[in-house]
Motif scaffolding. Structure first.
Motif, short mmCIF file in Angstrom:
data_model
loop_
_atom_site.label_atom_id
_atom_site.label_comp_id
_atom_site.label_asym_id
_atom_site.label_seq_id
_atom_site.Cartn_x
_atom_site.Cartn_y
_atom_site.Cartn_z
N TYR A 251 0.86 -1.18 0.00
CA TYR A 251 0.00 0.00 0.00
C TYR A 251 0.90 1.23 0.00
CZ TYR A 251 -3.19 3.64 1.67
OH TYR A 251 -3.92 4.80 1.81
N THR A 252 0.68 2.14 -0.95
CA THR A 252 1.47 3.37 -1.06
C THR A 252 0.54 4.56 -1.02
OG1 THR A 252 3.17 2.24 -2.38
CG2 THR A 252 3.13 4.65 -2.46
N GLN A 253 0.87 5.53 -0.16
CA GLN A 253 0.03 6.71 0.03
C GLN A 253 0.89 7.96 0.01
OE1 GLN A 253 -3.59 7.18 1.03
NE2 GLN A 253 -2.91 9.21 0.37
N SER A 254 0.53 8.93 -0.83
CA SER A 254 1.16 10.24 -0.79
C SER A 254 0.46 11.07 0.28
CB SER A 254 1.06 10.93 -2.16
OG SER A 254 1.81 10.24 -3.13
N LEU A 255 1.15 11.28 1.40
CA LEU A 255 0.54 11.99 2.51
C LEU A 255 0.37 13.47 2.22
CD1 LEU A 255 2.52 10.25 5.40
CD2 LEU A 255 0.30 9.62 4.45
N ARG A 256 1.33 14.02 1.47
CA ARG A 256 1.31 15.40 1.03
C ARG A 256 2.37 15.53 -0.06
NH1 ARG A 256 3.62 19.59 5.28
NH2 ARG A 256 3.81 20.73 3.30
N PRO A 257 2.43 16.61 -0.80
CA PRO A 257 3.46 16.72 -1.83
C PRO A 257 4.86 16.53 -1.25
CG PRO A 257 1.82 18.43 -2.15
CD PRO A 257 1.47 17.75 -0.86
N GLY A 258 5.59 15.54 -1.79
CA GLY A 258 6.95 15.26 -1.33
C GLY A 258 7.06 14.29 -0.19
N VAL A 259 5.95 13.78 0.33
CA VAL A 259 5.97 12.83 1.45
C VAL A 259 5.17 11.60 1.05
CG1 VAL A 259 5.47 12.42 3.88
CG2 VAL A 259 6.14 14.71 3.12
N LYS A 260 5.83 10.44 1.05
CA LYS A 260 5.17 9.20 0.61
C LYS A 260 5.43 8.09 1.63
CE LYS A 260 6.78 7.09 -3.03
NZ LYS A 260 7.07 6.76 -4.45
N LEU A 261 4.39 7.36 1.95
CA LEU A 261 4.45 6.24 2.89
C LEU A 261 4.12 4.95 2.15
CD1 LEU A 261 4.40 4.85 5.73
CD2 LEU A 261 1.98 5.51 5.83
N GLY A 262 4.92 3.91 2.40
CA GLY A 262 4.65 2.60 1.84
C GLY A 262 4.60 1.54 2.92
N LEU A 263 3.63 0.64 2.84
CA LEU A 263 3.49 -0.46 3.80
C LEU A 263 3.47 -1.77 3.04
CD1 LEU A 263 0.65 1.06 6.03
CD2 LEU A 263 3.12 1.09 6.49
N GLY A 264 4.13 -2.78 3.58
CA GLY A 264 4.20 -4.07 2.90
C GLY A 264 3.97 -5.24 3.84
N LEU A 265 3.37 -6.30 3.32
CA LEU A 265 3.09 -7.52 4.07
C LEU A 265 3.26 -8.72 3.15
CD1 LEU A 265 1.89 -9.15 6.50
CD2 LEU A 265 -0.37 -8.67 5.50
N ALA A 266 3.97 -9.74 3.63
CA ALA A 266 4.11 -11.00 2.92
C ALA A 266 3.65 -12.13 3.82
CB ALA A 266 5.56 -11.22 2.48
N VAL A 267 2.79 -12.98 3.30
CA VAL A 267 2.21 -14.08 4.08
C VAL A 267 2.40 -15.38 3.32
CG1 VAL A 267 0.11 -15.03 5.09
CG2 VAL A 267 0.48 -12.55 5.09
N ASP A 268 2.95 -16.37 4.00
CA ASP A 268 3.06 -17.71 3.43
C ASP A 268 1.74 -18.43 3.69
OD1 ASP A 268 3.63 -20.31 2.67
OD2 ASP A 268 5.68 -20.25 3.44
N THR A 269 0.92 -18.56 2.66
CA THR A 269 -0.42 -19.13 2.84
C THR A 269 -0.38 -20.60 3.20
OG1 THR A 269 -0.59 -19.57 0.45
CG2 THR A 269 -1.41 -17.45 1.25
N GLN A 270 0.77 -21.24 3.04
CA GLN A 270 0.88 -22.65 3.41
C GLN A 270 1.29 -22.82 4.88
OE1 GLN A 270 2.63 -25.36 0.46
NE2 GLN A 270 3.00 -23.58 -0.85
N LYS A 271 1.59 -21.69 5.55
CA LYS A 271 1.99 -21.74 6.96
C LYS A 271 1.23 -20.68 7.73
CE LYS A 271 6.66 -23.32 5.81
NZ LYS A 271 8.11 -23.05 5.92
#
Length: 292
Positions: A251-271
């Motif tokens: 998920y990537t969000q531009s909070l304001r001009p020049g400021v960007k936040l990115g969030l990431g998640l990885a899930v092993d669906t077999q575990k």
């Protein structure tokens, strides 16, 4: 009279749309911070740091550009005490020709590296040559030819001292405004990849990549599919899954001009029973970018 052909992508950018869709904006491995600033005198600074399981690494970069004379100088100092310098000269010796010299020095270890490269691009052709001065020396060359959306490319590395070809590869592709297809034969034609990218609409992108390694002990084809959707002009989400059952979300969000936040998640669906986000099965991370 036929229309002039556009400059095709470079060898390293063949399949870039699919690769970016499946690889970028998934900050689940580390937490990173990037700060970029620019000055009126054509000098820019970049600070980039990552925290990977408590290990912090970073770069401090300064870039000076003289656009009228086509000169760019970039200097980087890393936390591993590596000093890097990149000097680029573009469109001065000939139109479409770029020359660059890239050096790296580790004073504590006494190691150094220097490469001298040249890129030439014109209508329908994009070619590059790089000489690694201290390693080999090795000369690497690649060329991509394009016409009416069809692309063909090849790469080869030649060890000057030993007098033999150490690596070769080839690629075919087709680029259209809404989609792109690329086939690669890498590692002396022992590894084959196929990628596909489709801009479904102004807000939705999709893509897939398959990799077959004839030398792999596990056998079979590694497959990965993903998609990107814009929620609004300032935010988008991405999702991908591979045939090993690993699902990644970004998920990537531009909070304001020049400021960007990115969030990431990885899930092993077999575990799924491994509920620890920091455990071997599931990973989380974030990225912050500040630019002025």
């Amino acid at each position: 009279m036929s229309l002039p052909q556009p400059v095709p992508p470079s060898w390293k950018d063949l399949g870039k749309s699919a690769n970016d869709l499946l690889a970028k904006d998934y900050p689940y491995n580390t937490t990173s911070l990037e700060v970029k600033t620019n000055t009126p005198s054509d000098v820019s600074f970049r600070v980039f740091g990552t925290n990977d399981k408590g290990v912090v690494n970073g770069d401090l970069e300064a870039k000076w550009a003289n656009k009228p004379h086509g000169i760019t100088v970039t200097q980087t100092w890393t936390t591993s005490n590596t000093l890097k310098t990149l000097v680029e000269l573009e469109n001065q010796l000939a139109k479409g020709l770029k020359i660059d010299v890239n050096t790296a020095l580790q004073p504590e270890k006494g190691t150094r590296s220097t490469t001298v490269g040249g890129i030439y691009k014109q209508s329908g052709v994009h070619t590059r040559g790089v000489l690694d001065v201290f390693k080999g020396p090795t000369f690497t060359a690649d060329t991509v030819l394009g016409r009416d959306g069809f692309l063909v490319g090849a790469e080869a590395a030649y060890n000057v001292t030993e007098g033999n070809v150490t690596r070769y590869a080839a690629a075919l592709g087709y680029n259209a405004p809404e989609y792109a297809v690329t086939l690669h034969g890498l590692n002396n034609l022992k590894t084959f990849t196929a990628s596909y990218y489709h801009k479904v609409s102004a807000d939705v992108e999709a893509g897939a990549k398959a990799v077959y390694d004839s030398k792999a002990t596990t056998g079979g084809v590694a497959l990965e599919v993903g998609a990107k959707a814009y929620l609004d002009p300032a935010a988008f989400v991405k999702a991908k899954i591979n045939n090993s059952g690993v699902l990644a979300l970004g998920y990537t969000q531009s909070l304001r001009p020049g400021v960007k936040l990115g969030l990431g998640l990885a899930v092993d669906t077999q575990k799924l029973n491994d509920i620890s986000p920091s455990g071997p099965s599931h990973r989380v991370g974030a990225s912050f970018v500040f630019e002025s």
